[in-house]
Design an enzyme around this catalytic site. Structure first.
Site, PDB file in Angstrom:
ATOM      1  N   GLY A  24      21.209 -50.442 -28.916  1.00 24.44           N
ATOM      2  CA  GLY A  24      22.455 -50.820 -29.410  1.00 24.44           C
ATOM      3  C   GLY A  24      23.356 -51.365 -28.606  1.00 24.44           C
ATOM      4  O   GLY A  24      22.985 -51.477 -27.287  1.00 24.44           O
ATOM      5  N   TYR A  25      24.433 -52.222 -28.791  1.00 26.94           N
ATOM      6  CA  TYR A  25      25.094 -53.019 -27.905  1.00 26.94           C
ATOM      7  C   TYR A  25      26.519 -52.544 -27.986  1.00 26.94           C
ATOM      8  O   TYR A  25      27.219 -52.638 -29.214  1.00 26.94           O
ATOM      9  CB  TYR A  25      24.985 -54.438 -28.274  1.00 26.94           C
ATOM     10  CG  TYR A  25      23.617 -55.071 -27.940  1.00 26.94           C
ATOM     11  CD1 TYR A  25      23.677 -55.435 -26.908  1.00 26.94           C
ATOM     12  CD2 TYR A  25      22.741 -54.867 -28.950  1.00 26.94           C
ATOM     13  CE1 TYR A  25      22.173 -55.892 -26.354  1.00 26.94           C
ATOM     14  CE2 TYR A  25      21.304 -55.271 -28.560  1.00 26.94           C
ATOM     15  CZ  TYR A  25      21.150 -55.911 -27.436  1.00 26.94           C
ATOM     16  OH  TYR A  25      20.071 -56.348 -27.196  1.00 26.94           O
TER      17      TYR A  25
END
Length: 157
Positions: A28-29
Site C-alpha cells: 500500500g501507499y
C-alpha cells in the site's frame, strides 16, 4: 539509489515454469504522489518501506530508496495506507545476465500480468523471452501507485 527499469506486459504464463522463486506481495501507499511515492510492502515474511522520486523523461530512471523493516511494523503501517492495496505474486526468472520480475496481480487488478527488468544503464541490452509482450515503461497506468487508485479491472475491458 537510481533505479533503472523497463516494464512489459506478459503474453503467456510460460514464465511460471522458468521461475526460480516466487513470493506473495501485499503493498500500500502512505503517499502516492508522483513526486514522491512512499510504499509499504510485505513480501513473503519480510516488511519493507520504499521511497521513490519522480521518473526521468521516458519513465525508465528514478530515485529509489528501500529498507527492510520488521514484519509487524509493516503490517501496522499497511493499515495507515491510502485506499487501494496491491496484491500480487512475484515470480523471478533468469534471462541471460538479468532477472525478470513477473507480477501476477489479484483483487482489483486481477488479469494483469507485468514483467520488470532492472538495468545498470538505460542502454543495457538484455534477452527478451518469448512470453514478453508490449513495453509499457513510460505508461503511468502500469505503475503500482496508479493501479492502487485506478484498478486494472476499471480501465482494461
Amino acid at each position: 539509489m537510481i533505479e533503472i527499469e523497463r516494464k512489459f506486459l506478459v503474453k503467456s504464463d510460460e514464465f511460471k515454469s522458468q521461475a526460480f522463486a516466487q513470493n506473495k506481495i501485499a503493498q500500500g501507499y502512505l503517499s502516492s504522489l508522483p513526486e514522491r511515492t512512499v510504499r509499504i510492502r510485505i513480501k513473503g515474511n519480510k516488511g519493507f518501506i520504499t521511497i521513490k522520486g519522480i521518473g526521468q523523461q521516458g519513465g525508465m530512471s528514478r530515485f529509489e530508496w528501500e529498507n527492510e523493516i520488521p514484519l509487524d511494523e509493516a503490517q501496522q503501517l499497511l493499515t495507515l495506507c491510502e485506499k487501494g492495496k496491491i496484491e500480487k505474486t512475484r515470480f523471478e526468472i533468469k534471462s541471460g545476465n538479468h532477472v525478470f520480475e513477473v507480477d501476477e496481480f489479484y483483487g482489483e487488478n486481477e488479469g494483469l500480468v507485468m514483467a520488470e527488468i532492472e538495468l545498470q544503464s538505460e542502454t543495457d541490452l538484455f534477452e527478451k523471452p518469448d512470453w514478453l509482450g508490449q513495453e509499457v515503461t513510460n505508461d503511468e497506468r502500469y505503475y503500482n501507485a496508479y493501479l492502487s487508485k485506478n484498478p486494472f479491472k476499471d480501465w482494461k475491458k
